[in-house]
Design an enzyme around this catalytic site. Sequence first.
Site, short mmCIF file in Angstrom:
data_model
loop_
_atom_site.label_atom_id
_atom_site.label_comp_id
_atom_site.label_asym_id
_atom_site.label_seq_id
_atom_site.Cartn_x
_atom_site.Cartn_y
_atom_site.Cartn_z
N HIS A 66 0.87 -1.18 0.00
CA HIS A 66 0.00 0.00 0.00
C HIS A 66 0.91 1.23 0.00
O HIS A 66 1.42 1.63 1.04
CB HIS A 66 -0.92 -0.03 1.22
CG HIS A 66 -2.08 0.92 1.13
ND1 HIS A 66 -3.36 0.57 1.51
CD2 HIS A 66 -2.15 2.21 0.72
CE1 HIS A 66 -4.16 1.61 1.33
NE2 HIS A 66 -3.45 2.63 0.86
N LEU A 67 1.11 1.79 -1.18
CA LEU A 67 2.13 2.83 -1.28
C LEU A 67 1.73 4.10 -0.52
O LEU A 67 0.56 4.34 -0.26
CB LEU A 67 2.47 3.12 -2.74
CG LEU A 67 1.80 4.29 -3.48
CD1 LEU A 67 2.47 4.49 -4.82
CD2 LEU A 67 0.31 4.04 -3.65
N HIS A 68 2.73 4.86 -0.16
CA HIS A 68 2.50 6.08 0.62
C HIS A 68 3.73 6.98 0.52
O HIS A 68 4.85 6.50 0.39
CB HIS A 68 2.22 5.74 2.08
CG HIS A 68 3.19 4.75 2.67
ND1 HIS A 68 3.10 3.40 2.42
CD2 HIS A 68 4.27 4.91 3.47
CE1 HIS A 68 4.08 2.78 3.05
NE2 HIS A 68 4.81 3.67 3.69
N TRP A 69 3.46 8.27 0.58
CA TRP A 69 4.51 9.27 0.60
C TRP A 69 4.88 9.55 2.05
O TRP A 69 3.98 9.77 2.88
CB TRP A 69 4.01 10.59 0.03
CG TRP A 69 4.53 10.95 -1.30
CD1 TRP A 69 5.78 10.78 -1.78
CD2 TRP A 69 3.77 11.59 -2.34
NE1 TRP A 69 5.85 11.26 -3.07
CE2 TRP A 69 4.65 11.76 -3.43
CE3 TRP A 69 2.45 12.03 -2.45
CZ2 TRP A 69 4.24 12.37 -4.61
CZ3 TRP A 69 2.05 12.63 -3.62
CH2 TRP A 69 2.93 12.80 -4.69
#
Length: 161
Positions: A121-124
Site C-alpha cells: 500500500h504505497l505512501h509518501w
Amino acid sequence: MERLWTPWRMEYIRSATVAEEDEGCVLCRLPGAGDDARVWILARGALAYVVLNKYPYNPGHLMVAPFRHVGALEDVRADELADMGELLQRAIAALRAASDPHGFNVGMNLGRAAGAGMPDHLHWHVVPRWGGDTNFMPVLGETRVLPELLDETYAKLAPHF
Ligand SMILES: [Zn+2]
C-alpha cells in the site's frame, strides 16, 4: 560528498521488530477506524488521506496514502495521484505553519528492497527537518515513541489543515 538521507527507511526496521499490528493492511484499516483523531488522521481528500507516522523520525513525520489498496506507483490512477499531490501540498503548508521546519524530506519506498515496511500500500513520507537534527536522530530512532507525543503533534498540526 552529498549524501542521500532516507529517514523513512526506519519504517521497515520498526515494522519488522514491533509485532503489535493486527492482521491486514494498516493503511486500509486506519480510515475505517471510525475516529480520525484516535488514529491520527489529519486530513481526508476524496481519494487519499494524511496520517501521522506512528514511528516518527522527527515530530510531524506524516504519510500521504490513497484510500485504495495499491502497491505499485504505475497502478495508481491519475485522479488518485492528483488527490495525493494536493494533500502533500496541504501537509507541507500545515507543517510550515505549525512548526516552521527548515526543510523537508519527501519520499516513497517502493518495494521491501527499497525499505518499504508496508510495500503493498504505497505512501509518501513527509519528514520535516531542522538544521542539526541528525545529531539527535540516532538517539531518537532508538526511543520508543509514546502515543501521548503523537497526540501532541496531532493537536499542533490538525488546526492547520
Ligand atoms: Zn491497504
